[in-house]
Design an enzyme around this catalytic site. Structure first.
Site, mmCIF file in Angstrom:
data_model
loop_
_atom_site.group_PDB
_atom_site.id
_atom_site.type_symbol
_atom_site.label_atom_id
_atom_site.label_comp_id
_atom_site.label_asym_id
_atom_site.label_seq_id
_atom_site.Cartn_x
_atom_site.Cartn_y
_atom_site.Cartn_z
ATOM 1 N N ARG A 161 0.851 -1.188 0.000
ATOM 2 C CA ARG A 161 0.000 0.000 0.000
ATOM 3 C C ARG A 161 0.886 1.237 0.000
ATOM 4 O O ARG A 161 2.094 1.137 0.139
ATOM 5 C CB ARG A 161 -1.022 -0.010 1.165
ATOM 6 C CG ARG A 161 -0.532 -0.619 2.432
ATOM 7 C CD ARG A 161 -0.017 0.241 3.543
ATOM 8 N NE ARG A 161 -0.152 1.630 3.479
ATOM 9 C CZ ARG A 161 0.866 2.467 3.642
ATOM 10 N NH1 ARG A 161 2.111 2.007 3.844
ATOM 11 N NH2 ARG A 161 0.690 3.755 3.620
ATOM 12 N N GLY A 162 0.209 2.401 -0.169
ATOM 13 C CA GLY A 162 0.973 3.624 -0.357
ATOM 14 C C GLY A 162 1.124 3.839 -1.857
ATOM 15 O O GLY A 162 1.515 2.912 -2.584
ATOM 16 N N ALA A 163 0.820 5.077 -2.301
ATOM 17 C CA ALA A 163 0.716 5.314 -3.740
ATOM 18 C C ALA A 163 1.967 4.905 -4.541
ATOM 19 O O ALA A 163 1.850 4.169 -5.540
ATOM 20 C CB ALA A 163 0.368 6.783 -3.976
ATOM 21 N N ARG A 173 -7.383 -0.751 -6.940
ATOM 22 C CA ARG A 173 -7.672 0.391 -6.051
ATOM 23 C C ARG A 173 -7.772 1.647 -6.929
ATOM 24 O O ARG A 173 -6.922 1.860 -7.796
ATOM 25 C CB ARG A 173 -6.570 0.588 -4.996
ATOM 26 C CG ARG A 173 -6.503 -0.548 -3.989
ATOM 27 C CD ARG A 173 -5.605 -0.185 -2.805
ATOM 28 N NE ARG A 173 -6.270 0.705 -1.861
ATOM 29 C CZ ARG A 173 -5.628 1.313 -0.846
ATOM 30 N NH1 ARG A 173 -4.323 1.152 -0.691
ATOM 31 N NH2 ARG A 173 -6.294 2.082 -0.017
ATOM 32 N N GLN A 184 -2.548 2.559 9.896
ATOM 33 C CA GLN A 184 -1.234 2.601 9.224
ATOM 34 C C GLN A 184 -0.235 3.449 10.021
ATOM 35 O O GLN A 184 0.964 3.214 9.963
ATOM 36 C CB GLN A 184 -1.360 3.185 7.805
ATOM 37 C CG GLN A 184 -2.052 2.285 6.804
ATOM 38 C CD GLN A 184 -3.534 2.568 6.728
ATOM 39 O OE1 GLN A 184 -4.154 2.980 7.712
ATOM 40 N NE2 GLN A 184 -4.122 2.339 5.575
ATOM 41 N N ASP A 196 -2.017 10.663 -2.412
ATOM 42 C CA ASP A 196 -2.376 9.578 -3.331
ATOM 43 C C ASP A 196 -2.666 10.083 -4.734
ATOM 44 O O ASP A 196 -2.480 9.364 -5.714
ATOM 45 C CB ASP A 196 -3.567 8.789 -2.800
ATOM 46 C CG ASP A 196 -3.115 7.927 -1.656
ATOM 47 O OD1 ASP A 196 -3.052 8.429 -0.518
ATOM 48 O OD2 ASP A 196 -2.757 6.758 -1.916
ATOM 49 N N ASN A 218 -5.508 12.256 0.047
ATOM 50 C CA ASN A 218 -4.599 11.452 0.883
ATOM 51 C C ASN A 218 -5.475 10.734 1.904
ATOM 52 O O ASN A 218 -6.710 10.916 1.955
ATOM 53 C CB ASN A 218 -3.545 12.347 1.545
ATOM 54 C CG ASN A 218 -2.431 11.522 2.202
ATOM 55 O OD1 ASN A 218 -1.867 10.630 1.572
ATOM 56 N ND2 ASN A 218 -2.130 11.780 3.457
ATOM 57 N N LYS A 219 -4.854 9.936 2.731
ATOM 58 C CA LYS A 219 -5.572 9.116 3.712
ATOM 59 C C LYS A 219 -6.624 9.911 4.476
ATOM 60 O O LYS A 219 -6.377 11.056 4.861
ATOM 61 C CB LYS A 219 -4.529 8.512 4.664
ATOM 62 C CG LYS A 219 -5.063 7.666 5.793
ATOM 63 C CD LYS A 219 -5.970 6.553 5.348
ATOM 64 C CE LYS A 219 -5.343 5.636 4.314
ATOM 65 N NZ LYS A 219 -6.335 4.704 3.688
HETATM 66 O O1 MRU Z 1 -4.719 3.187 2.050
HETATM 67 P P1 MRU Z 1 -3.238 3.387 1.979
HETATM 68 O O2 MRU Z 1 -2.515 2.872 3.181
HETATM 69 O O3 MRU Z 1 -2.647 2.899 0.675
HETATM 70 O O4 MRU Z 1 -3.068 4.977 1.985
HETATM 71 C C1 MRU Z 1 -1.786 5.516 1.825
HETATM 72 C C2 MRU Z 1 -1.734 6.979 1.982
HETATM 73 O O5 MRU Z 1 -2.731 7.654 2.105
HETATM 74 C C3 MRU Z 1 -0.373 7.606 1.895
HETATM 75 O O6 MRU Z 1 -0.298 8.773 2.660
HETATM 76 C C4 MRU Z 1 -0.072 7.965 0.428
HETATM 77 O O7 MRU Z 1 -0.238 6.853 -0.395
HETATM 78 C C5 MRU Z 1 1.269 8.505 0.254
HETATM 79 S S1 MRU Z 1 2.501 7.318 0.554
HETATM 80 C C6 MRU Z 1 4.014 7.892 0.131
#
Ligand code: MRU
Length: 348
Positions: free
Chosen positions: A46-48, A89, A196, A237, A247-248
């Protein structure tokens, strides 16, 4: 510093299983596309940026599994793989940029044999992996200047090594500041519903020996009011052309609070997280996830099994709440629409 979060090895895509951290460090070995797409959907990776790199390896995986020799059949096979990954996703745009770059390989080189195209795909996936490593370090070097000695920075979710290949975006800024010998601390929001922040960011920062204090998301306002917080650093994201940033979930609340308390709010994101085809945040698709993620945690129920739930995984922070973006091309300040385009759409 950190072991790669996602990499290619012995004909498979290997991932650190982030659903099991911090208590267990186990790997998911994806030998087929279905396992990889499921790992993305389940947040094992996970994470963009990490999702983008995983998608590149996903196309490589599909390509190595093709045993025929005809280009038309191969192209159809790759299209199906891209379609499958795209459905995993919807919000992080890195995934879609990578799929577009991969597709350009087979649509742009009809003269290539299957073997030549396989080699080009392998080289591209490896280049995307390496590019992410370099870009994160460049963002860290630009962003560390925003950390002053004695500062406490606030962050949300995990925008660290685990969200990229191995260094991070927002947390990469902290690693670069630490490498420069700066003294600072981090407050990490736990980041409900999937924690997270509590599970991943605290684990990462502890390993990197960056002093970290965990807070519940609802404590951010009080922390800011107490004067503890000097700046907020988050990842992204997807950033629309005008600077609106997905973002999250919970990031928007932090940005509103930071504005009220006159605390700078920084978004750390590589060029690959910008979506110049989407003019503003209202065009960003927001993933909604299972109600059970909110009703409880990892199988332990908190609410009634019938509780009605709304579970958006992300929110959109309007550009006017963002002090600056930290990118591999430097720190970009308002007016964002103009300056983002100038800095990120030109060459160099
Ligand atoms: O749902 P996730 O854990 O994939 O969400 C991730 C985030 O929101 C991060 O802040 C974002 O992807 C940036 S990661 C460098």
């Amino acid at each position: 510093m950190f072991k790669p979060t996602v990499y290619w090895s012995q004909g498979a895509v290997k991932l650190i299983d982030q659903t099991r951290l911090p208590h267990r460090t186990t790997m998911v070995i994806c030998r087929d596309l279905k396992t990889l797409a499921t790992a993305i959907r389940r947040l094992q990776v996970r994470g963009a940026p990490a999702i983008g790199v995983a998608a590149g390896f996903g196309i490589q995986l599909a390509s190595t599994r093709f045993k025929g020799s005809g280009r038309r059949a191969f192209d159809r096979h790759l299209e199906r793989a891209a379609y499958h990954l795209a459905a995993s996703r919807p919000t992080a745009v890195n995934l879609f940029h990578v799929l577009d770059e991969m597709k350009a390989l087979w649509t742009g080189a009809p003269e290539f044999s299957v073997a030549q195209l396989k080699r080009a795909i392998q080289a591209k996936a490896a280049a995307l992996y390496e590019e992410n490593r370099q870009v994160c370090r460049r963002m860290g070097d630009h962003g560390e200047r925003l950390i002053s000695d004695g500062m406490t920075a606030l962050t949300i979710c995990n925008a660290g090594a685990l969200a990229t290949v191995d260094y991070g975006t927002a947390l990469g800024v902290f690693y670069s500041a630490k490498a420069k010998g700066k003294r600072f601390e981090v407050f990490a929001c736990e980041t409900r519903p999937l924690l997270q922040g509590a599970r991943l960011t605290v684990w990462e920062l502890e390993r990197a020996k960056v002093p970290v204090t965990l807070i519940c998301d609802s404590m951010a306002a009080a922390a800011m009011r107490s004067g503890k917080i000097g700046a907020v650093f988050t990842g992204a994201d997807r950033v629309a052309a005008n600077g609106d940033t997905a973002n999250k979930i919970g990031t928007y609340s932090l940005a509103v609070l930071a504005k009220y308390h006159k605390i700078p709010f920084y978004v750390v994101a590589p060029r690959s997280t910008f979506d110049f085809r989407t003019s503003s945040g209202s065009g960003i698709p927001i993933e909604e996830r299972s109600a059970d993620e909110v009703r409880g945690f990892q199988g332990a129920a908190a609410a009634s099994a019938r509780a009605r739930v709304w579970n958006p995984a992300f929110d959109v922070t309007p550009a006017r709440l963002i002090t600056a973006f930290v990118t591999e091309r430097g720190v970009i300040v308002p007016p964002l629409k103009k300056n983002l385009k100038r800095a990120l759409c030109g060459h160099g």
